[in-house]
Write a protein that holds these residues in place. Structure first.
Motif, PDB file in Angstrom:
ATOM      1  N   ASP A  27       0.821  -1.218   0.000  1.00  0.00           N
ATOM      2  CA  ASP A  27       0.000   0.000   0.000  1.00  0.00           C
ATOM      3  C   ASP A  27       0.862   1.279   0.000  1.00  0.00           C
ATOM      4  OD1 ASP A  27      -2.342  -1.432  -0.248  1.00  0.00           O
ATOM      5  OD2 ASP A  27      -2.820  -1.408   1.887  1.00  0.00           O
ATOM      6  N   LEU A  51      -0.833  -3.866  -3.659  1.00  0.00           N
ATOM      7  CA  LEU A  51      -1.961  -3.076  -3.141  1.00  0.00           C
ATOM      8  C   LEU A  51      -3.050  -4.005  -2.624  1.00  0.00           C
ATOM      9  CD1 LEU A  51      -2.011  -0.609  -6.157  1.00  0.00           C
ATOM     10  CD2 LEU A  51      -1.184  -0.082  -3.847  1.00  0.00           C
ATOM     11  N   THR A  52      -3.523  -3.750  -1.395  1.00  0.00           N
ATOM     12  CA  THR A  52      -4.587  -4.592  -0.838  1.00  0.00           C
ATOM     13  C   THR A  52      -5.930  -4.298  -1.498  1.00  0.00           C
ATOM     14  OG1 THR A  52      -4.973  -2.997   0.958  1.00  0.00           O
ATOM     15  CG2 THR A  52      -3.455  -4.836   1.409  1.00  0.00           C
ATOM     16  N   HIS A  53      -6.140  -3.028  -1.853  1.00  0.00           N
ATOM     17  CA  HIS A  53      -7.394  -2.638  -2.504  1.00  0.00           C
ATOM     18  C   HIS A  53      -7.255  -1.227  -3.054  1.00  0.00           C
ATOM     19  CE1 HIS A  53      -7.933  -1.074   1.576  1.00  0.00           C
ATOM     20  NE2 HIS A  53      -9.015  -0.386   1.207  1.00  0.00           N
ATOM     21  N   ALA A  54      -8.299  -0.774  -3.751  1.00  0.00           N
ATOM     22  CA  ALA A  54      -8.175   0.437  -4.565  1.00  0.00           C
ATOM     23  C   ALA A  54      -8.641   1.721  -3.889  1.00  0.00           C
ATOM     24  CB  ALA A  54      -8.938   0.248  -5.890  1.00  0.00           C
ATOM     25  N   ILE A  59      -3.899   3.819  -2.279  1.00  0.00           N
ATOM     26  CA  ILE A  59      -3.275   3.954  -3.603  1.00  0.00           C
ATOM     27  C   ILE A  59      -2.849   5.400  -3.890  1.00  0.00           C
ATOM     28  CG2 ILE A  59      -4.538   1.966  -4.508  1.00  0.00           C
ATOM     29  CD1 ILE A  59      -5.610   5.229  -5.882  1.00  0.00           C
ATOM     30  N   ILE A  76      -2.113  -5.744  -7.995  1.00  0.00           N
ATOM     31  CA  ILE A  76      -3.414  -5.567  -7.344  1.00  0.00           C
ATOM     32  C   ILE A  76      -4.309  -6.674  -7.888  1.00  0.00           C
ATOM     33  CG2 ILE A  76      -4.257  -3.949  -9.137  1.00  0.00           C
ATOM     34  CD1 ILE A  76      -5.686  -2.366  -6.860  1.00  0.00           C
ATOM     35  N   ASP A  80     -10.026  -5.352  -8.283  1.00  0.00           N
ATOM     36  CA  ASP A  80      -9.810  -3.969  -7.844  1.00  0.00           C
ATOM     37  C   ASP A  80      -8.978  -3.167  -8.852  1.00  0.00           C
ATOM     38  OD1 ASP A  80     -11.352  -4.422  -5.553  1.00  0.00           O
ATOM     39  OD2 ASP A  80     -10.030  -3.190  -4.308  1.00  0.00           O
ATOM     40  N   LEU A  84      -9.254   0.745  -9.601  1.00  0.00           N
ATOM     41  CA  LEU A  84      -8.070   1.612  -9.692  1.00  0.00           C
ATOM     42  C   LEU A  84      -8.140   2.469 -10.959  1.00  0.00           C
ATOM     43  CD1 LEU A  84      -5.247   2.175  -8.352  1.00  0.00           C
ATOM     44  CD2 LEU A  84      -4.317   0.455  -9.915  1.00  0.00           C
ATOM     45  N   PRO A 110      -1.611  -1.722 -13.211  1.00  0.00           N
ATOM     46  CA  PRO A 110      -0.801  -2.823 -12.667  1.00  0.00           C
ATOM     47  C   PRO A 110       0.047  -3.463 -13.756  1.00  0.00           C
ATOM     48  CG  PRO A 110      -3.139  -3.410 -12.743  1.00  0.00           C
ATOM     49  CD  PRO A 110      -3.052  -1.970 -13.097  1.00  0.00           C
ATOM     50  N   THR A 113      -1.905  -8.479 -12.535  1.00  0.00           N
ATOM     51  CA  THR A 113      -2.978  -8.611 -11.550  1.00  0.00           C
ATOM     52  C   THR A 113      -2.802  -9.957 -10.846  1.00  0.00           C
ATOM     53  OG1 THR A 113      -4.504  -9.504 -13.194  1.00  0.00           O
ATOM     54  CG2 THR A 113      -4.598  -7.128 -12.794  1.00  0.00           C
ATOM     55  N   HIS A 135     -10.800  -6.974  -2.629  1.00  0.00           N
ATOM     56  CA  HIS A 135      -9.802  -6.780  -1.561  1.00  0.00           C
ATOM     57  C   HIS A 135      -9.012  -8.076  -1.350  1.00  0.00           C
ATOM     58  CE1 HIS A 135      -8.102  -6.181   2.422  1.00  0.00           C
ATOM     59  NE2 HIS A 135      -8.498  -4.922   2.415  1.00  0.00           N
TER      60      HIS A 135
END
Ligand SMILES: [Zn+2]
Length: 220
Positions: A27, A51-54, A59, A76, A80, A84, A110, A113, A135
Motif C-alpha cells: 500500500d 496493493l490490498t485494494h483500490a 493507492i 493488485i 480492484d 483503480l 498494474p 494482476t 480486496h
C-alpha cells in the motif's frame, strides 16, 4: 522478519517488506507519501508495490512512486484493478452491496494482476473481499505476518469491517458488503496469523483471541 510500518497522520499505514532482491511496499497511503516512503526505504530498491485494494488512502501515492521507481512491479487483484482505473461497474452478484468510500483512481496500471494463491516474493495472496469486491490480504509465508489491509483495523481496538467500531467506524462505513467482509474475516482468522499488520492502527502480535472477539462482535 521485523515488520516495518510506515504511518501517515498516525492513521494510515503502509509497510516495507524485506526480500532478498529488495523491498516490497504494501500500500501507498494518501498522496504526498512518496518522499517519506522512499526515505524509509533507505536506499534499498523498492521492487514491487502490492496493493490490498483500490481505496484512495491505499493507492494515493502510487502514481508518484511509479514515476520515481522505473521498472517497479505494481500488483493488485484483477477485480480492484478496475476500480483503480475508475471503472465503477459491478459484476453480476455484486449488486448485493454498494461501492462506498473514496475511489480516487490512478493513472498507473498494474504490471500484473493477482488472485488468491499467487505469490509476490514471500507473500501469498489471500482473497479477502467485502471491504471492496476485490480486496486481498498478503500472508508472509516466512513468519505468518498477515498484511490484512482493511479486512481488519486495529485503530480503537481490533475490529472487522462487518460492523462499525464506534471508536473508528470509517472502514466499515466505507465497505462494499459487510456479510462478505465477515466471511473474509473468518477466513483470515483461520490462517492463524502470528501478527496482524492492518491498513489502520498498530501491528498486533498473537492476534487470535482479538480476531475471535472482533468476529463475534461483527456477527452480533
Ligand atoms: Zn479501504
Amino acid at each position: 522478519m521485523p515488520v516495518h510500518q510506515l504511518r501517515q497522520f498516525k492513521l494510515i499505514n503502509a509497510y516495507l517488506v524485506e526480500e532478498d532482491d529488495g523491498l516490497t511496499l504494501v500500500d501507498t497511503m494518501l498522496p504526498r507519501s512518496a518522499a517519506p516512503i522512499l526515505k524509509a526505504a533507505g536506499g534499498r530498491e523498492i521492487k514491487r508495490i502490492a496493493l490490498t485494494h483500490a481505496h484512495g488512502d491505499h493507492i494515493g501515492s502510487l502514481d508518484a512512486l511509479a514515476e520515481q521507481l522505473p521498472g517497479v512491479e505494481v500488483l493488485i487483484s484483477g477485480r480492484d484493478a478496475r476500480l483503480l482505473a475508475k471503472d465503477m461497474t459491478l459484476d453480476p452478484g455484486e449488486e448485493k452491496g454498494k461501492l462506498r468510500g473514496g475511489y480516487a483512481g490512478a493513472k498507473t496500471r498494474p504490471t500484473r494482476t493477482v488472485e488468491a494463491g499467487d505469490r509476490i516474493g514471500s507473500l501469498e495472496v489471500v482473497a479477502a473481499p467485502g471491504h471492496t469486491p476485490g480486496h486481498v490480504a498478503f500472508l508472509d509465508t516466512r513468519d505468518r505476518t498477515l498484511y490484512c489491509g482493511d479486512a481488519y483495523s486495529t485503530l480503537g481496538g481490533v475490529a472487522t469491517t462487518a460492523k462499525p467500531n464506534p471508536r473508528f467506524p470509517l472502514p466499515a462505513l466505507a465497505s462494499w458488503h459487510r456479510p462478505t467482509a465477515l466471511e473474509s474475516a473468518r477466513a483470515l482468522r483461520a490462517l492463524d496469523p502470528a501478527r496482524l499488520a492492518p491498513g489502520h492502527g498498530k501491528v498486533v502480535e498473537s492476534p487470535a483471541s482479538a480476531m475471535d472477539a472482533a468476529i463475534a462482535r461483527g456477527a452480533s
